[in-house]
Design a protein around this motif. Structure first.
Motif, mmCIF file in Angstrom:
data_model
loop_
_atom_site.group_PDB
_atom_site.id
_atom_site.type_symbol
_atom_site.label_atom_id
_atom_site.label_comp_id
_atom_site.label_asym_id
_atom_site.label_seq_id
_atom_site.Cartn_x
_atom_site.Cartn_y
_atom_site.Cartn_z
ATOM 1 N N ILE A 35 0.815 -1.436 -0.053
ATOM 2 C CA ILE A 35 -0.001 -0.281 0.074
ATOM 3 C C ILE A 35 1.000 1.137 0.001
ATOM 4 C CG2 ILE A 35 -1.702 1.400 1.240
ATOM 5 C CD1 ILE A 35 -2.413 -1.558 2.371
ATOM 6 N N ILE A 36 0.923 2.040 -0.834
ATOM 7 C CA ILE A 36 1.608 3.131 -1.003
ATOM 8 C C ILE A 36 0.552 4.582 -1.117
ATOM 9 C CG2 ILE A 36 3.192 4.535 -2.446
ATOM 10 C CD1 ILE A 36 3.450 1.460 -3.816
ATOM 11 N N ASP A 37 0.648 5.568 -0.203
ATOM 12 C CA ASP A 37 -0.084 6.579 -0.030
ATOM 13 C C ASP A 37 0.603 7.578 1.056
ATOM 14 O OD1 ASP A 37 -2.371 8.579 0.434
ATOM 15 O OD2 ASP A 37 -3.296 7.140 -0.526
ATOM 16 N N ASP A 38 0.745 8.859 0.710
ATOM 17 C CA ASP A 38 1.173 9.831 1.520
ATOM 18 C C ASP A 38 0.514 9.986 2.790
ATOM 19 O OD1 ASP A 38 0.032 12.756 0.432
ATOM 20 O OD2 ASP A 38 -0.392 11.108 -0.453
ATOM 21 N N GLN A 39 -0.669 9.673 2.831
ATOM 22 C CA GLN A 39 -1.805 10.063 3.956
ATOM 23 C C GLN A 39 -1.723 8.813 4.681
ATOM 24 O OE1 GLN A 39 -5.535 12.142 3.182
ATOM 25 N NE2 GLN A 39 -5.046 12.170 0.998
ATOM 26 N N TYR A 69 5.024 5.482 2.707
ATOM 27 C CA TYR A 69 4.252 6.609 2.751
ATOM 28 C C TYR A 69 4.782 7.480 1.471
ATOM 29 C CZ TYR A 69 2.481 4.629 6.838
ATOM 30 O OH TYR A 69 2.074 3.718 8.018
ATOM 31 N N ASN A 70 5.585 7.126 0.934
ATOM 32 C CA ASN A 70 6.186 7.900 -0.267
ATOM 33 C C ASN A 70 6.699 6.872 -1.587
ATOM 34 O OD1 ASN A 70 9.063 7.668 0.332
ATOM 35 N ND2 ASN A 70 8.384 9.088 2.415
ATOM 36 N N ALA A 71 7.184 7.337 -2.642
ATOM 37 C CA ALA A 71 7.523 6.826 -3.422
ATOM 38 C C ALA A 71 9.150 6.144 -3.294
ATOM 39 C CB ALA A 71 7.714 7.676 -5.152
ATOM 40 N N GLU A 120 -1.473 10.858 -6.642
ATOM 41 C CA GLU A 120 -1.226 12.194 -6.402
ATOM 42 C C GLU A 120 -0.495 12.159 -5.027
ATOM 43 O OE1 GLU A 120 -4.279 15.281 -8.196
ATOM 44 O OE2 GLU A 120 -5.100 13.536 -7.013
ATOM 45 N N MET A 121 1.040 12.048 -4.996
ATOM 46 C CA MET A 121 1.851 12.126 -3.921
ATOM 47 C C MET A 121 2.875 13.333 -4.131
ATOM 48 S SD MET A 121 2.319 8.122 -2.891
ATOM 49 C CE MET A 121 2.999 7.767 -4.407
ATOM 50 N N PRO A 122 3.312 14.051 -3.094
ATOM 51 C CA PRO A 122 4.352 14.975 -3.198
ATOM 52 C C PRO A 122 5.696 14.266 -3.779
ATOM 53 C CG PRO A 122 3.805 14.373 -0.852
ATOM 54 C CD PRO A 122 2.833 13.542 -1.503
ATOM 55 N N ALA A 123 6.416 15.252 -4.433
ATOM 56 C CA ALA A 123 7.816 14.706 -4.626
ATOM 57 C C ALA A 123 7.582 13.898 -5.716
ATOM 58 C CB ALA A 123 8.537 13.969 -3.591
#
Length: 527
Positions: free
Chosen positions: A5-9, A34-36, A56-59
């Motif tokens: 599971i990959i999500d910045d939230q 929690y990030n790429a 949509e994730m930062p960086a």
């Protein structure tokens, strides 16, 4: 199965982790990122079956991350999650090969169904790959079994026809006991240097493919067996008993020779006879093998059994005057011997007046002439064939004309350059010593010396050691160090220049060798 599971939230990750009944849908392990960057670390360190990834994730976005997995050949299915109904996102996700695209918020049941479908796809792919691997393994083993079965049958190691047919059927080759076919033996000559590694499989693959293509035009099947590295046997048969005629076989074999020469630059000889049944193959194989052995000139053409009786004539050509050749070698006219021998063998090959029996007798008399000449010049036989390669050539050069000519070239060059008497040997060592002194300012190599005196490098070393009691390397170093010491004590040249004058470009290495020789450094010796 495992899922990443990959999500910045954090809340979204925890919600998916706790809200889905993973065990129920067959997932044993669930990982979180929690990030790429974190995702890449996990994807690089272990297999991940399914990615459940926010777009949509930062960086770095989920789309960029998935593109990276494609570039790295990481085999994972990706289900994209996004809170924005953006068609561009969906289009890109599908173009990258994403498995599914789900708009958030979505029910856990919807996500579970997507994961279940992805698992089903992975399972199906794994089964397909497994059967593909089985197929490749079967095909490889089939080729090996076919080689052995055909070789054992045509060379009479297996005399049970029923067992032979049963073994063929086990590898999905259907032949009827009374079905007629053609047996073809084939040799490849003059294999190019860059094809040396083809002997392990590529040669058979290329030859088999071309043969199958040429005979498929006539509705014929071809079974291929590799007899030796560059020798093959073929069984040409019709699955519906409409066997090609003999003229058609000859025509296609000639096409094969032309095609293979044009594509690969190799020469091919084919040997074949009339159509036969399976039970007749061993008898015909023996006759074809005899034709193969008699093709000592390595002629590239189709040899037919029907022409064999015409070719089996008594060779009336007399052997050359070996006594005259011995005298020429003794006198140093070695190139005359080489040229006469080459001209004779070439003409006999052109006139097709040379076979295995003739070449063996020629070899026998030529070797006897060499030994006689060596005795006259007081040369031991060990000096003629001084290494493993030359010895092997000396013992087995009667197989074909090319090998015989190589032996003649080697031995005539030897007599042209090698001394015989003890005095001549001493002169040869003197030449070596003089060469070393003349080239003392260079990096002298054994191969350079061997080229200068026309001898084998290994033999140069052995000869020098026997005659001087010192190894060639030791002598070269000592000569260099003697000159360096003399220059140090008699001139004011910088030590670096002296090092270069005795062939050392590395000053540190020169100093080490100098100290090892004289127990003092060059600077200490000058003082």
């Amino acid at each position: 199965m495992n899922v990443l599971i990959i999500d910045d939230q954090t809340q979204v990750v925890n919600g998916l982790f706790l809200g889905i009944d993973w065990a129920k849908i067959g997932v044993k392990q669930v990982l979180k990122a929690y990030n790429a960057f974190e995702a890449r670390e996990l994807l690089s360190s272990q297999p991940i079956d399914i990615m459940l990834c926010d777009i949509e994730m930062p960086a770095e976005s989920g789309l960029q991350l998935y593109r990276w997995t494609r570039e790295q050949d990481i085999d994972t299915e990706c289900i994209f999650l996004t809170a924005h109904a953006d068609f561009t996102f969906a289009k890109t996700a599908m173009q990258l090969g994403g498995f599914d695209y789900i708009l958030q918020p979505a029910r856990y049941e919807t996500i579970e169904n997507a994961i279940v479908n992805a698992i089903h796809k992975i399972t199906l792919k794994q089964e397909t790959n497994k059967y593909y691997a089985y197929g490749k393994m079967f095909q490889k083993n089939k080729e090996i079994l076919l080689d052995n079965l055909i070789k054992d049958w045509i060379f009479r190691k297996n005399r049970d026809a029923e067992r032979f047919m049963a073994d063929l059927s086990q590898i999905q080759v259907a032949l009827e006991p009374e079905a007629e076919m053609y047996l073809v033996m084939l040799d490849v000559f003059h294999l190019k240097k860059d094809m040396a590694n083809w002997r392990s499989g590529l040669l058979k693959f290329s030859i088999g493919n071309i043969m199958n293509e040429l005979f498929a035009r006539y509705g014929q099947n071809v079974l291929t067996a590799q007899i030796q590295d560059e020798s093959f046997a073929f069984l040409i048969y019709s699955p519906n008993r409409l066997l090609i005629d003999h003229e058609g076989v000859e025509r296609q074999l000639n096409k094969f020779i032309d095609v293979y020469r044009a594509y690969y630059g190799c020469d091919i000889a084919c040997y074949t006879g009339d159509k036969i049944s399976i039970s007749e193959a061993p008898e015909q194989a023996a006759m074809l093998m005899e034709m193969k052995q008699n093709n000592v000139s390595l002629a590239s053409k189709v040899f037919l059994l029907k022409d064999r009786s015409e070719q089996q004539h008594t060779l009336s050509y007399q052997m050359p005057n070996m006594k005259m050749w011995s005298k020429l070698l003794e006198q140093g006219d070695t190139e005359v011997v080489r040229d006469q021998a080459f001209a004779l063998l070439n003409q006999l090959a052109i006139d097709e007046k040379i076979d295995a029996e003739f070449l063996k007798r020629f070899y026998q008399q030529y070797m006897q002439m060499l030994y006689t000449t060596a005795e006259l010049k007081e040369i031991s036989l060990q000096r003629i064939f001084q290494d493993e390669h030359s010895l092997e050539k000396g013992l087995s050069s009667y197989a074909n004309v090319d090998d015989m000519k190589e032996l003649i070239a080697y031995t005539t060059k030897f007599f042209n350059s090698f001394p015989g008497s003890e005095e001549e040997i001493k002169n040869q060592v003197d030449v070596i010593i003089q060469y070393i002194r003349d080239h003392i300012d260079q990096d002298i190599r054994r191969t350079d010396i061997a080229r200068e005196v026309y001898l084998n490098p290994n033999y140069v070393s052995r000869l020098f050691k026997v005659e001087t009691g010192m190894s060639l390397k030791e002598f070269i170093i000592m000569e260099k160090m003697k000159l360096a010491q003399a220059l140090l004590k008699s001139t004011k040249l910088p030590i670096s220049i002296i090092a270069m004058k005795v062939g050392y470009t590395n000053f540190s290495h020169f100093s080490q060798v100098y100290k090892k020789t004289w127990n003092v450094t060059p600077a200490e010796d000058r003082q």
